[in-house]
Design an enzyme around this catalytic site. Structure first.
Site, short mmCIF file in Angstrom:
data_model
loop_
_atom_site.label_atom_id
_atom_site.label_comp_id
_atom_site.label_asym_id
_atom_site.label_seq_id
_atom_site.Cartn_x
_atom_site.Cartn_y
_atom_site.Cartn_z
N ARG A 165 4.99 51.29 69.64
CA ARG A 165 5.59 50.71 68.43
C ARG A 165 6.61 51.68 67.80
O ARG A 165 6.74 51.75 66.58
CB ARG A 165 4.53 50.35 67.38
N SER A 239 0.25 42.25 63.29
CA SER A 239 -0.56 43.44 62.93
C SER A 239 0.13 44.17 61.79
O SER A 239 1.31 44.52 61.91
CB SER A 239 -0.67 44.40 64.11
N GLU A 334 2.53 49.19 60.30
CA GLU A 334 3.47 48.84 61.37
C GLU A 334 4.64 48.03 60.78
O GLU A 334 5.78 48.14 61.21
CB GLU A 334 2.76 48.01 62.44
P1 FAD Z 1 12.76 41.58 61.61
O1 FAD Z 1 11.46 41.43 60.93
O2 FAD Z 1 13.89 40.72 61.15
O3 FAD Z 1 13.21 43.10 61.54
C1 FAD Z 1 12.32 44.14 61.87
C2 FAD Z 1 13.05 45.49 61.72
O4 FAD Z 1 14.08 45.60 62.69
C3 FAD Z 1 13.76 45.65 60.37
O5 FAD Z 1 13.73 47.03 60.04
C4 FAD Z 1 15.18 45.20 60.65
O6 FAD Z 1 16.12 45.75 59.76
C5 FAD Z 1 15.36 45.70 62.06
N1 FAD Z 1 16.26 44.88 62.88
C6 FAD Z 1 16.08 43.58 63.21
N2 FAD Z 1 17.05 43.19 64.05
C7 FAD Z 1 17.87 44.26 64.24
C8 FAD Z 1 19.05 44.50 65.00
N3 FAD Z 1 19.62 43.54 65.75
N4 FAD Z 1 19.62 45.73 64.96
C9 FAD Z 1 19.07 46.72 64.21
N5 FAD Z 1 17.95 46.54 63.47
C10 FAD Z 1 17.36 45.35 63.49
N6 FAD Z 1 4.93 42.62 67.51
C11 FAD Z 1 4.55 43.18 68.67
O7 FAD Z 1 5.06 44.22 69.07
N7 FAD Z 1 3.56 42.62 69.43
C12 FAD Z 1 2.95 41.48 69.07
O8 FAD Z 1 2.07 41.01 69.78
C13 FAD Z 1 3.33 40.86 67.84
N8 FAD Z 1 2.73 39.74 67.42
C14 FAD Z 1 3.11 39.16 66.25
C15 FAD Z 1 2.46 37.98 65.85
C16 FAD Z 1 2.84 37.35 64.68
C17 FAD Z 1 2.13 36.09 64.27
C18 FAD Z 1 3.87 37.90 63.89
C19 FAD Z 1 4.31 37.20 62.63
C20 FAD Z 1 4.50 39.08 64.25
C21 FAD Z 1 4.11 39.73 65.45
N9 FAD Z 1 4.73 40.91 65.89
C22 FAD Z 1 4.36 41.48 67.08
C23 FAD Z 1 5.76 41.57 65.06
C24 FAD Z 1 7.18 41.00 65.26
O9 FAD Z 1 7.15 39.75 65.89
C25 FAD Z 1 8.05 41.94 66.10
O10 FAD Z 1 8.12 43.21 65.52
C26 FAD Z 1 9.48 41.40 66.29
O11 FAD Z 1 10.17 42.17 67.23
C27 FAD Z 1 10.26 41.37 64.99
O12 FAD Z 1 11.45 40.66 65.22
P2 FAD Z 1 12.33 40.10 64.02
O13 FAD Z 1 13.61 39.63 64.61
O14 FAD Z 1 11.55 39.13 63.25
O15 FAD Z 1 12.57 41.43 63.19
N1 EPU Z 2 -11.25 43.95 66.69
C1 EPU Z 2 -12.31 43.84 65.82
N2 EPU Z 2 -12.13 43.10 64.70
C2 EPU Z 2 -10.98 42.48 64.41
C3 EPU Z 2 -9.89 42.60 65.29
C4 EPU Z 2 -10.05 43.34 66.43
O1 EPU Z 2 -13.37 44.38 66.06
O2 EPU Z 2 -10.92 41.82 63.36
C5 EPU Z 2 -11.42 44.74 67.92
C6 EPU Z 2 -12.06 43.90 69.05
O3 EPU Z 2 -12.97 44.71 69.74
C7 EPU Z 2 -10.89 43.60 69.94
C8 EPU Z 2 -10.01 44.83 69.77
O4 EPU Z 2 -10.20 45.21 68.40
O5 EPU Z 2 -11.28 43.44 71.27
C9 EPU Z 2 -8.55 44.62 70.06
O6 EPU Z 2 -8.12 43.45 69.34
P1 EPU Z 2 -6.88 42.57 69.88
O7 EPU Z 2 -7.01 42.34 71.36
O8 EPU Z 2 -6.73 41.40 68.99
O9 EPU Z 2 -5.65 43.53 69.73
P2 EPU Z 2 -5.20 44.51 68.56
O10 EPU Z 2 -5.39 45.91 69.04
O11 EPU Z 2 -5.82 44.14 67.27
C10 EPU Z 2 -2.80 44.75 69.50
C11 EPU Z 2 -1.40 44.69 68.96
C12 EPU Z 2 -0.95 43.25 68.86
C13 EPU Z 2 -0.99 42.63 70.25
C14 EPU Z 2 -2.41 42.70 70.78
C15 EPU Z 2 -2.51 42.21 72.21
C16 EPU Z 2 -1.05 46.65 67.60
C17 EPU Z 2 -0.92 47.20 66.24
N3 EPU Z 2 -1.32 45.36 67.67
O12 EPU Z 2 -3.63 44.17 68.52
O13 EPU Z 2 0.38 43.22 68.39
O14 EPU Z 2 -0.57 41.29 70.21
O15 EPU Z 2 -2.87 44.09 70.76
O16 EPU Z 2 -1.93 43.15 73.06
O17 EPU Z 2 -0.91 47.39 68.57
C18 EPU Z 2 1.70 43.19 66.40
O18 EPU Z 2 2.16 44.28 66.75
O19 EPU Z 2 2.09 42.60 65.37
C19 EPU Z 2 0.68 42.55 67.22
C20 EPU Z 2 0.10 41.39 66.89
#
Ligand code: FAD
Ligand code: EPU
Length: 338
Positions: A165, A239, A334
């Site tokens: 990240r 997250s 994050e």
């Molecule tokens: P924004 O929120 O619009 O911007 C994020 C940051 O990047 C800001 O600082 C912004 O200024 C900057 N930025 C955006 N675009 C540009 C650009 N073109 N050039 C320079 N700076 C820029 N993230 C994960 O890594 N893994 C996941 O599994 C994951 N799951 C998610 C699930 C949900 C339900 C949600 C809501 C979010 C999740 N995220 C996850 C977080 C998010 O989706 C990612 O971080 C995504 O890349 C953000 O994209 P955005 O375009 O919405 O960025």
């Molecule tokens: N867990 C709990 N309680 C909870 C949630 C999780 O005990 O309420 C424990 C469970 O044991 C579970 C483990 O944590 O097995 C891992 O949980 P999960 O697989 O949901 O993944 P995470 O570590 O919580 C990360 C990323 C997610 C990504 C998933 C799948 C980060 C900060 N988050 O979540 O990314 O989708 O793994 O790879 O690394 C995001 O960045 O926004 C995001 C959603």
């Protein structure tokens, strides 16, 4: 160039659904638009915020800056060899649309990253990752526009300094560049990654006989939909905190004290499941007004409707303090706090 509007609500532009205003707001469909805006001394002097899908930011107040919404479109193959396609996507392309396009063309590598909200251009910012794959694994290069000096620079993976990240754009180069396109290296022969979490179980549940990138994508979509709130229904930014990485000795101490601790070896260190730490502190499903902790995933903070960014932020501070007190571990947010 698109015009610059004043006092625009950002509610439709952030997945937490915060109803704050941008003092100025513009949309950029290409590098020319960026150059036209930022060549003007007025906009050079003012603060700016680059906006993609707004899915990784918590807006805590009105944004007294020029908000530039990135709409740079386009997906094209720029090179091909025996093993890979090199595919360039505009920074404004919706990430999941890009993943689906890759799957439709049999281009492998991003299927585990299905259904992550947001834009292609924000992907490298925090090296998005899920289900055992990170953007850096399929990254070739990116192009970015330097806001103050107006030139376009190509960044290699080394230049981006990707980590968990993390990238250089969150640190030394913060707020300096607009990422305009990203080029991915996608396999012609898939190298399936099914080792993470529940993917294998989900594939079995779905009765998949022959593994394919489409099947993995469908499995990831099913798992994610079962535990992550849909921002269209409940405001959130995924997250809220990173999973903390701790030394082997601290991990050993914690494991002795909390035998159920959920952790994963990460090189010589350990990554702790922040969701588990937060749940153990009693926060899972907690709700105060419209700010809450998701009942199925404690790492996700939610806005049930009318919560303010400040309320969500305060809740996150309380969670930080209680995890620190119980486990001696400092969580890091994050989500970008604006
Ligand atoms: P924004 O929120 O619009 O911007 C994020 C940051 O990047 C800001 O600082 C912004 O200024 C900057 N930025 C955006 N675009 C540009 C650009 N073109 N050039 C320079 N700076 C820029 N993230 C994960 O890594 N893994 C996941 O599994 C994951 N799951 C998610 C699930 C949900 C339900 C949600 C809501 C979010 C999740 N995220 C996850 C977080 C998010 O989706 C990612 O971080 C995504 O890349 C953000 O994209 P955005 O375009 O919405 O960025
Ligand atoms: N867990 C709990 N309680 C909870 C949630 C999780 O005990 O309420 C424990 C469970 O044991 C579970 C483990 O944590 O097995 C891992 O949980 P999960 O697989 O949901 O993944 P995470 O570590 O919580 C990360 C990323 C997610 C990504 C998933 C799948 C980060 C900060 N988050 O979540 O990314 O989708 O793994 O790879 O690394 C995001 O960045 O926004 C995001 C959603």
């Amino acid at each position: 160039m698109s015009s610059i509007a004043e006092n625009v609500s950002l509610k439709p532009f952030n997945t937490f659904g915060m109803n704050v205003q941008a003092r100025w707001f513009a949309q950029a469909a290409g590098t020319d638009d960026l150059r036209e805006i930022f060549s003007q001394p007025l906009w050079q002097q003012r603060n700016h915020l680059i906006l993609g899908g707004g899915s990784n930011m918590l807006l805590t107040k009105d944004v007294d800056a020029l908000v530039v919404h990135n709409l740079i479109d386009g997906i094209s193959v720029v090179l091909e060899d025996n093993d890979y396609w090199y595919v360039r996507a505009g920074a404004g392309v919706n990430w999941h649309r890009f993943v689906l396009d890759c799957i439709a063309h049999g281009r492998a590598g991003v299927e585990n990253l299905s259904l992550i909200p947001g834009s292609v251009g924000a992907g490298p910012m925090q090296n998005i990752g899920a289900y055992g794959v990170e953007l850096k694994d399929v990254f070739d290069s990116l192009e970015a526009f330097h806001i103050r000096e107006g030139y376009v620079r190509t960044f290699t993976a080394d230049d981006c300094r990707f980590g968990y990240r993390e990238s250089v754009f969150k640190h030394e180069l913060r707020n300096q560049f607009v990422i305009t396109s990203v080029t991915f290296r996608l396999r012609k022969k898939p190298d399936f990654s099914t080792g993470y979490g529940a993917i294998q179980q989900q594939l079995e549940k779905m009765g998949v006989q022959e593994l394919s990138i489409k099947a993995i994508s469908d499995a990831v979509i099913a798992i994610r939909s079962s535990k992550l709130p849909d921002p269209a229904v409940t405001g959130n930014a995924g997250s809220f905190f990173k999973n903390p990485v701790v030394s082997a000795s601290l991990h050993h101490t914690l494991k002795a004290q909390f035998p159920d601790l959920v952790s994963y070896a990460s090189g010589s260190e350990y990554k702790l499941a922040a969701g588990w730490l937060i749940e153990q502190c009693g926060w899972k499903g907690h709700r105060r007004g419209d700010a809450g902790v998701h009942p199925l995933q404690a790492l996700v903070l939610v806005n049930y409707g009318q919560a303010t960014g400040a309320e969500i932020f305060d809740l996150s501070s309380e969670i930080l303090a209680s995890v620190k007190q119980k486990f001696g571990v400092e969580l890091e947010r994050e989500v970008n706090i604006i």
